[in-house]
Design an enzyme around this catalytic site. Structure first.
Site, PDB file in Angstrom:
ATOM      1  N   ASN A  12      -8.441  -4.378   3.354  1.00  0.00           N
ATOM      2  CA  ASN A  12      -7.147  -5.029   3.619  1.00  0.00           C
ATOM      3  C   ASN A  12      -6.898  -4.991   5.123  1.00  0.00           C
ATOM      4  OD1 ASN A  12      -4.507  -5.862   3.774  1.00  0.00           O
ATOM      5  ND2 ASN A  12      -3.646  -4.074   2.727  1.00  0.00           N
ATOM      6  N   LYS A  14      -4.626  -6.331   6.790  1.00  0.00           N
ATOM      7  CA  LYS A  14      -3.197  -6.381   7.158  1.00  0.00           C
ATOM      8  C   LYS A  14      -2.990  -7.410   8.283  1.00  0.00           C
ATOM      9  CE  LYS A  14      -2.776  -1.745   5.418  1.00  0.00           C
ATOM     10  NZ  LYS A  14      -2.145  -0.440   5.449  1.00  0.00           N
ATOM     11  N   HIS A  99       1.908  -4.636  -2.567  1.00  0.00           N
ATOM     12  CA  HIS A  99       1.531  -3.608  -1.588  1.00  0.00           C
ATOM     13  C   HIS A  99       2.804  -2.926  -1.079  1.00  0.00           C
ATOM     14  CE1 HIS A  99       0.099  -1.661   2.040  1.00  0.00           C
ATOM     15  NE2 HIS A  99      -1.111  -1.737   1.524  1.00  0.00           N
ATOM     16  N   GLU A 101       3.723  -2.045   1.706  1.00  0.00           N
ATOM     17  CA  GLU A 101       4.294  -2.617   2.937  1.00  0.00           C
ATOM     18  C   GLU A 101       5.086  -3.894   2.637  1.00  0.00           C
ATOM     19  OE1 GLU A 101       0.682  -2.597   5.262  1.00  0.00           O
ATOM     20  OE2 GLU A 101       0.765  -0.411   5.337  1.00  0.00           O
ATOM     21  N   GLU A 169      -1.993   3.704  -4.652  1.00  0.00           N
ATOM     22  CA  GLU A 169      -1.847   3.914  -3.215  1.00  0.00           C
ATOM     23  C   GLU A 169      -0.592   4.735  -2.923  1.00  0.00           C
ATOM     24  OE1 GLU A 169      -4.118   0.940  -0.676  1.00  0.00           O
ATOM     25  OE2 GLU A 169      -2.128   0.143  -0.959  1.00  0.00           O
ATOM     26  N   GLY A 175      -2.320   4.961   6.023  1.00  0.00           N
ATOM     27  CA  GLY A 175      -2.331   4.935   7.487  1.00  0.00           C
ATOM     28  C   GLY A 175      -1.982   6.254   8.146  1.00  0.00           C
ATOM     29  N   SER A 215      -5.814   6.104   3.448  1.00  0.00           N
ATOM     30  CA  SER A 215      -6.650   6.878   4.381  1.00  0.00           C
ATOM     31  C   SER A 215      -8.061   7.146   3.852  1.00  0.00           C
ATOM     32  CB  SER A 215      -5.951   8.190   4.761  1.00  0.00           C
ATOM     33  OG  SER A 215      -4.745   7.906   5.449  1.00  0.00           O
TER      34      SER A 215
HETATM   35  P1  PGA Z   1      -5.151   2.816   5.021  1.00  0.00           P
HETATM   36  O1  PGA Z   1      -4.374   1.643   4.250  1.00  0.00           O
HETATM   37  O2  PGA Z   1      -6.568   2.816   4.519  1.00  0.00           O
HETATM   38  O3  PGA Z   1      -5.058   2.445   6.480  1.00  0.00           O
HETATM   39  O4  PGA Z   1      -4.464   4.090   4.702  1.00  0.00           O
HETATM   40  C1  PGA Z   1      -4.572   1.418   2.886  1.00  0.00           C
HETATM   41  C2  PGA Z   1      -3.730   0.261   2.417  1.00  0.00           C
HETATM   42  O5  PGA Z   1      -2.592   0.096   2.899  1.00  0.00           O
HETATM   43  O6  PGA Z   1      -4.151  -0.530   1.564  1.00  0.00           O
END
Ligand code: PGA
Length: 260
Positions: A12, A14, A99, A101, A169, A175, A215
């Site tokens: 992803n 983003k 997601h 976000e 998640e 992140g 992560s």
């Molecule tokens: P990350 O993000 O691997 O940077 O923690 C995962 C995600 O938001 O799908």
């Protein structure tokens, strides 16, 4: 632990990288890193909307293309939104839905439900994200995940379970560099499977791939697969570094080909 599913690794991206030139460079590096060997893993990338078409051409059908979001309506006065048929017309075969976000931007369970209804009318795969914001000692986070999942499942036809992927998640792990432990991931995977089984029965529930995101890095991928028992990963940060993304994919490939 031997998984029964072919692992699915989704990158992803983003809102990255900053230009189409950089996006093409990243994808070219991923392709080179993966080489020509046939992989025992499904690989997908989810670039920002403006890059989808070019990445689709470069992929030439070898890797799946995912969108980071979709809007349920087919067309009309919806400024800034993108429909499923638009996405399909540029090669998208999977969509990330819900997601955290997007949820943080105000996307509600109801909107998500509508988006999912649209996705399941097509042959596109839905990658539904669920996960708690914080992990409390009393285990209330299980009910958060349960509510998100049950709400989403209302939109999933029982005959289309193979079009569904659940991405667990935990928001606190996204992140942050802090991933959930393999033990916690396994516990949540079993919990999600139980809810799926309640909803559609054991055989159908077994068709759903459950992946983990938060992560994921080359150094924790193996333990999350072997001890966490997940069917793959949804990867943010590490998918922007070709070397790291390729390394996780190769770990998953190895996991399948050497598992007994
Ligand atoms: P990350 O993000 O691997 O940077 O923690 C995962 C995600 O938001 O799908």
């Amino acid at each position: 632990m031997k998984n029964t599913h072919k692992p699915l690794i989704i990158g992803n991206w983003k809102m990255n990288p900053a230009t189409i030139t950089l996006a093409k460079k990243l994808f070219a590096e991923i392709k080179t890193g993966l080489g020509r060997k046939r992989l025992a893993v499904d690989v997908a990338v989810a670039p920002p909307f403006p890059y989808l078409s070019d990445i689709n051409k470069m992929s030439a059908g070898k890797y799946a293309l995912a969108a980071q979001d979709v809007f349920f309506a087919e067309s009309g006065a919806h400024t800034g939104e993108v429909s499923l048929s638009m996405l399909k017309s540029v090669g998208v075969s999977a969509v990330i839905v819900g997601h955290s976000e997007r949820r943080a931007q105000g996307e509600s369970d109801h909107e998500l439900y509508q988006d999912l209804l649209a996705v399941f009318k097509s042959k596109v795969t839905a990658v539904v994200c669920v996960g708690e914001s914080t992990r409390d000692a009393n285990g209330n986070f299980f009910s958060v995940v349960e509510a998100q999942l049950r709400s989403a499942l209302r939109a999933v036809p029982k005959t289309k379970l193979n079009q569904l992927v659940i991405a667990y998640e935990p928001v606190w792990a996204i992140g942050t560099g802090k991933h959930a432990t393999a033990e916690d991931v396994l516990e949540m995977k079993l919990f999600i499977q139980k809810i799926l089984t309640d909803h559609v029965g054991r055989t159908r529930a077994a068709r759903v791939r459950i992946v983990y995101g938060g992560s994921v890095k080359p150094k924790n991928a193996e333990v999350l697969l072997t001890e966490g028992g997940v069917d793959g990963f949804l990867i943010g940060g590490a998918s922007l570094k070709a070397k790291d993304f390729v390394s996780v994919i190769k770990t998953a490939h190895q996991h399948v080909t050497t598992a007994v």
